[in-house]
Design a protein around this motif. Structure first.
Motif, PDB file in Angstrom:
ATOM      1  N   ARG A 139       0.923  -1.268   0.208  1.00 33.82           N
ATOM      2  CA  ARG A 139       0.171   0.264   0.074  1.00 33.82           C
ATOM      3  C   ARG A 139       0.768   1.240  -0.153  1.00 33.82           C
ATOM      4  O   ARG A 139       2.161   1.504   0.356  1.00 33.82           O
TER       5      ARG A 139
ATOM      6  N   TRP B 298      -9.200  -4.754  -8.747  1.00 36.44           N
ATOM      7  CA  TRP B 298     -10.602  -4.244  -7.953  1.00 36.44           C
ATOM      8  C   TRP B 298     -10.983  -5.485  -7.768  1.00 36.44           C
ATOM      9  O   TRP B 298     -11.914  -6.353  -8.537  1.00 36.44           O
TER      10      TRP B 298
ATOM     11  N   GLU C   6      -4.518   2.673  -0.425  1.00 40.13           N
ATOM     12  CA  GLU C   6      -4.503   2.162  -1.462  1.00 40.13           C
ATOM     13  C   GLU C   6      -2.959   1.859  -2.532  1.00 40.13           C
ATOM     14  O   GLU C   6      -2.371   1.771  -1.376  1.00 40.13           O
TER      15      GLU C   6
END
Length: 134
Positions: free
Chosen positions: A28, A55, A97
Motif C-alpha cells: 500500500r 478491484w 491504497e
C-alpha cells in the motif's frame, strides 16, 4: 478481538489446508508516498492476483467461503493493528491504497494526492471502535 482472530485463522486453515497461508501481505502507499506492507487475513484463494491487481467485485469468485464471512464481519482487517503498532498506520486517517491504483485515483479525484500527507488509517480501527458505516 483475539478470540475472533484465532477463530479466523483456524477457519482459514480448515478451509484451505494446513499449508495455506493465513495472513496476506499487500503493498500500500502511505504517508509521503512511502510504500509499506499491510497485513490482512487471507480472504481470497491463493494466487488470486497472479495476473495483476484488480478491484474486488461484490460477488468476486476469488473470495473463499471463510473469506466472505471474515470480510462481512471485518475480521480480515484485524491484523492491521500490527501495522498501527509498527507506525505504518493510525486509527484515524485516509484509507491506504495499492500503488497500482493510486495513479488512476489521482487522475479521477481532485486533491487525491493530498491524502498522502498524513498516515493512513486502518479499517481495523473502525472495526475495533465499532464505527462502521459512518
Amino acid at each position: 478481538m483475539l478470540p475472533f482472530m484465532v477463530l479466523a485463522a483456524i477457519a482459514i486453515r480448515l478451509e484451505d489446508g494446513w499449508r495455506a497461508p493465513i495472513l496476506y501481505r499487500q503493498r500500500r502507499v502511505g504517508r509521503y508516498n512511502q510504500p509499506f506492507d499491510v497485513l490482512k487475513f487471507r480472504s481470497m484463494c491463493e494466487n488470486a492476483e497472479e495476473d495483476g491487481a484488480v478491484w474486488a467485485l461484490p460477488a468476486d469468485p476469488r473470495i473463499t467461503r471463510v473469506g466472505a464471512w471474515i470480510r462481512k464481519a471485518r475480521i480480515d482487517e484485524l491484523p492491521q493493528l500490527l501495522n498501527v503498532l509498527r507506525g505504518d498506520m493510525s486509527f484515524v486517517g485516509p484509507r491506504p491504497e495499492r500503488p497500482e491504483f493510486v495513479e488512476q485515483l489521482a487522475e479521477r479525484l481532485p486533491h487525491y494526492r493530498s491524502r498522502h500527507a498524513v498516515k493512513p488509517a486502518s479499517p481495523a480501527g473502525a472495526a475495533v471502535l465499532s464505527v462502521r458505516g459512518v
